[in-house]
Design a protein around this motif. Structure first.
Motif, PDB file in Angstrom:
ATOM      1  N   PRO A  23      13.995-110.646 -33.974  1.00  0.00           N
ATOM      2  CA  PRO A  23      13.305-111.271 -32.838  1.00  0.00           C
ATOM      3  C   PRO A  23      13.525-110.502 -31.528  1.00  0.00           C
ATOM      4  N   GLY A  24      14.713-109.952 -31.360  1.00  0.00           N
ATOM      5  CA  GLY A  24      14.986-109.171 -30.151  1.00  0.00           C
ATOM      6  C   GLY A  24      14.148-107.902 -30.082  1.00  0.00           C
ATOM      7  N   GLU A  25      13.980-107.253 -31.234  1.00  0.00           N
ATOM      8  CA  GLU A  25      13.149-106.052 -31.276  1.00  0.00           C
ATOM      9  C   GLU A  25      11.685-106.386 -31.020  1.00  0.00           C
ATOM     10  N   ALA A  26      11.223-107.497 -31.573  1.00  0.00           N
ATOM     11  CA  ALA A  26       9.842-107.914 -31.360  1.00  0.00           C
ATOM     12  C   ALA A  26       9.598-108.218 -29.885  1.00  0.00           C
ATOM     13  N   ARG A  27      10.541-108.886 -29.242  1.00  0.00           N
ATOM     14  CA  ARG A  27      10.426-109.200 -27.818  1.00  0.00           C
ATOM     15  C   ARG A  27      10.426-107.902 -26.996  1.00  0.00           C
ATOM     16  N   ARG A  28      11.334-106.998 -27.348  1.00  0.00           N
ATOM     17  CA  ARG A  28      11.397-105.713 -26.653  1.00  0.00           C
ATOM     18  C   ARG A  28      10.079-104.947 -26.783  1.00  0.00           C
ATOM     19  N   ASP A  29       9.526-104.932 -27.997  1.00  0.00           N
ATOM     20  CA  ASP A  29       8.268-104.224 -28.223  1.00  0.00           C
ATOM     21  C   ASP A  29       7.122-104.850 -27.443  1.00  0.00           C
ATOM     22  N   SER A  30       7.097-106.182 -27.373  1.00  0.00           N
ATOM     23  CA  SER A  30       6.019-106.826 -26.613  1.00  0.00           C
ATOM     24  C   SER A  30       6.180-106.555 -25.113  1.00  0.00           C
ATOM     25  N   GLU A  31       7.429-106.519 -24.630  1.00  0.00           N
ATOM     26  CA  GLU A  31       7.664-106.201 -23.225  1.00  0.00           C
ATOM     27  C   GLU A  31       7.249-104.755 -22.924  1.00  0.00           C
ATOM     28  N   LEU A  32       7.565-103.851 -23.843  1.00  0.00           N
ATOM     29  CA  LEU A  32       7.160-102.456 -23.663  1.00  0.00           C
ATOM     30  C   LEU A  32       5.644-102.315 -23.638  1.00  0.00           C
ATOM     31  N   THR A  33       4.976-103.053 -24.494  1.00  0.00           N
ATOM     32  CA  THR A  33       3.514-103.014 -24.514  1.00  0.00           C
ATOM     33  C   THR A  33       2.951-103.495 -23.181  1.00  0.00           C
ATOM     34  N   GLU A  34       3.509-104.547 -22.625  1.00  0.00           N
ATOM     35  CA  GLU A  34       3.045-105.072 -21.338  1.00  0.00           C
ATOM     36  C   GLU A  34       3.335-104.085 -20.210  1.00  0.00           C
ATOM     37  N   VAL A  35       4.515-103.490 -20.225  1.00  0.00           N
ATOM     38  CA  VAL A  35       4.862-102.516 -19.188  1.00  0.00           C
ATOM     39  C   VAL A  35       3.937-101.294 -19.274  1.00  0.00           C
ATOM     40  N   ARG A  36       3.630-100.860 -20.476  1.00  0.00           N
ATOM     41  CA  ARG A  36       2.696 -99.728 -20.637  1.00  0.00           C
ATOM     42  C   ARG A  36       1.305-100.082 -20.112  1.00  0.00           C
ATOM     43  N   ARG A  37       0.866-101.315 -20.355  1.00  0.00           N
ATOM     44  CA  ARG A  37      -0.432-101.746 -19.855  1.00  0.00           C
ATOM     45  C   ARG A  37      -0.439-101.738 -18.329  1.00  0.00           C
ATOM     46  N   GLN A  38       0.644-102.267 -17.730  1.00  0.00           N
ATOM     47  CA  GLN A  38       0.741-102.282 -16.267  1.00  0.00           C
ATOM     48  C   GLN A  38       0.783-100.860 -15.705  1.00  0.00           C
ATOM     49  N   LEU A  39       1.496 -99.976 -16.374  1.00  0.00           N
ATOM     50  CA  LEU A  39       1.585 -98.589 -15.932  1.00  0.00           C
ATOM     51  C   LEU A  39       0.215 -97.921 -15.964  1.00  0.00           C
ATOM     52  N   LYS A  40      -0.529 -98.182 -17.012  1.00  0.00           N
ATOM     53  CA  LYS A  40      -1.878 -97.613 -17.134  1.00  0.00           C
ATOM     54  C   LYS A  40      -2.762 -98.108 -15.994  1.00  0.00           C
ATOM     55  N   GLU A  41      -2.699 -99.391 -15.675  1.00  0.00           N
ATOM     56  CA  GLU A  41      -3.490 -99.970 -14.594  1.00  0.00           C
ATOM     57  C   GLU A  41      -3.074 -99.378 -13.244  1.00  0.00           C
ATOM     58  N   LEU A  42      -1.769 -99.241 -13.025  1.00  0.00           N
ATOM     59  CA  LEU A  42      -1.288 -98.686 -11.759  1.00  0.00           C
ATOM     60  C   LEU A  42      -1.675 -97.211 -11.611  1.00  0.00           C
ATOM     61  N   LYS A  43      -1.663 -96.481 -12.702  1.00  0.00           N
ATOM     62  CA  LYS A  43      -2.101 -95.077 -12.642  1.00  0.00           C
ATOM     63  C   LYS A  43      -3.581 -94.991 -12.277  1.00  0.00           C
ATOM     64  N   ARG A  44      -4.389 -95.889 -12.860  1.00  0.00           N
ATOM     65  CA  ARG A  44      -5.815 -95.902 -12.549  1.00  0.00           C
ATOM     66  C   ARG A  44      -6.024 -96.223 -11.069  1.00  0.00           C
ATOM     67  N   GLU A  45      -5.283 -97.212 -10.566  1.00  0.00           N
ATOM     68  CA  GLU A  45      -5.400 -97.599  -9.157  1.00  0.00           C
ATOM     69  C   GLU A  45      -4.939 -96.464  -8.245  1.00  0.00           C
ATOM     70  N   ARG A  46      -3.846 -95.793  -8.611  1.00  0.00           N
ATOM     71  CA  ARG A  46      -3.342 -94.676  -7.820  1.00  0.00           C
ATOM     72  C   ARG A  46      -4.360 -93.544  -7.763  1.00  0.00           C
ATOM     73  N   THR A  47      -5.001 -93.252  -8.881  1.00  0.00           N
ATOM     74  CA  THR A  47      -6.016 -92.201  -8.907  1.00  0.00           C
ATOM     75  C   THR A  47      -7.178 -92.568  -7.992  1.00  0.00           C
ATOM     76  N   GLN A  48      -7.589 -93.812  -8.022  1.00  0.00           N
ATOM     77  CA  GLN A  48      -8.678 -94.274  -7.163  1.00  0.00           C
ATOM     78  C   GLN A  48      -8.289 -94.168  -5.687  1.00  0.00           C
ATOM     79  N   LEU A  49      -7.084 -94.587  -5.344  1.00  0.00           N
ATOM     80  CA  LEU A  49      -6.626 -94.511  -3.957  1.00  0.00           C
ATOM     81  C   LEU A  49      -6.478 -93.057  -3.499  1.00  0.00           C
ATOM     82  N   GLN A  50      -6.033 -92.177  -4.398  1.00  0.00           N
ATOM     83  CA  GLN A  50      -5.902 -90.766  -4.043  1.00  0.00           C
ATOM     84  C   GLN A  50      -7.277 -90.174  -3.737  1.00  0.00           C
ATOM     85  N   GLY A  51      -8.276 -90.580  -4.489  1.00  0.00           N
ATOM     86  CA  GLY A  51      -9.644 -90.115  -4.217  1.00  0.00           C
ATOM     87  C   GLY A  51     -10.138 -90.578  -2.856  1.00  0.00           C
ATOM     88  N   ARG A  52      -9.832 -91.824  -2.521  1.00  0.00           N
ATOM     89  CA  ARG A  52     -10.239 -92.339  -1.209  1.00  0.00           C
ATOM     90  C   ARG A  52      -9.497 -91.620  -0.085  1.00  0.00           C
TER      91      ARG A  52
END
Length: 97
Positions: A23-52
């Protein structure tokens, strides 16, 4: 010593089986998946702001260049820009609505 081989074989079988996460590994993996999703979104936002930011820097550079040209043109004519005395002394009244 012989028992260590049996334990390692059993360990390899358990860890190689699909879905054999604690259960601890499953929780860790789900947290990592969420953090990766947030990182992807923040990278997209950063790229957009850099263009502006790049676009704003380009506009500022163009305005600076235009201002420098206008200052040179004004200095070349030998004219001086002075405030209009008549306009500065005139007061305007605005009627209330």
């Amino acid at each position: 010593m012989n028992r260590a081989l049996d334990i390692l074989t059993e360990w390899n079988e358990r860890t190689a089986a699909p879905g054999a996460r604690t259960p601890g590994e499953a929780r860790r993996d789900s947290e990592l998946t969420e953090v990766r999703r947030q990182l992807k979104e923040l990278k997209r936002e950063r790229t957009q702001l850099q263009g502006r930011l790049d676009a704003a820097a380009t506009v500022i550079a163009a305005l600076h260049h235009d201002n420098a040209g206008l200052r040179e043109e004004l200095a070349g004519r030998g004219s001086v820009v002075a405030p209009d005395e008549r306009r500065a002394s005139r007061t305007e009244t605005i009627d209330p609505c």
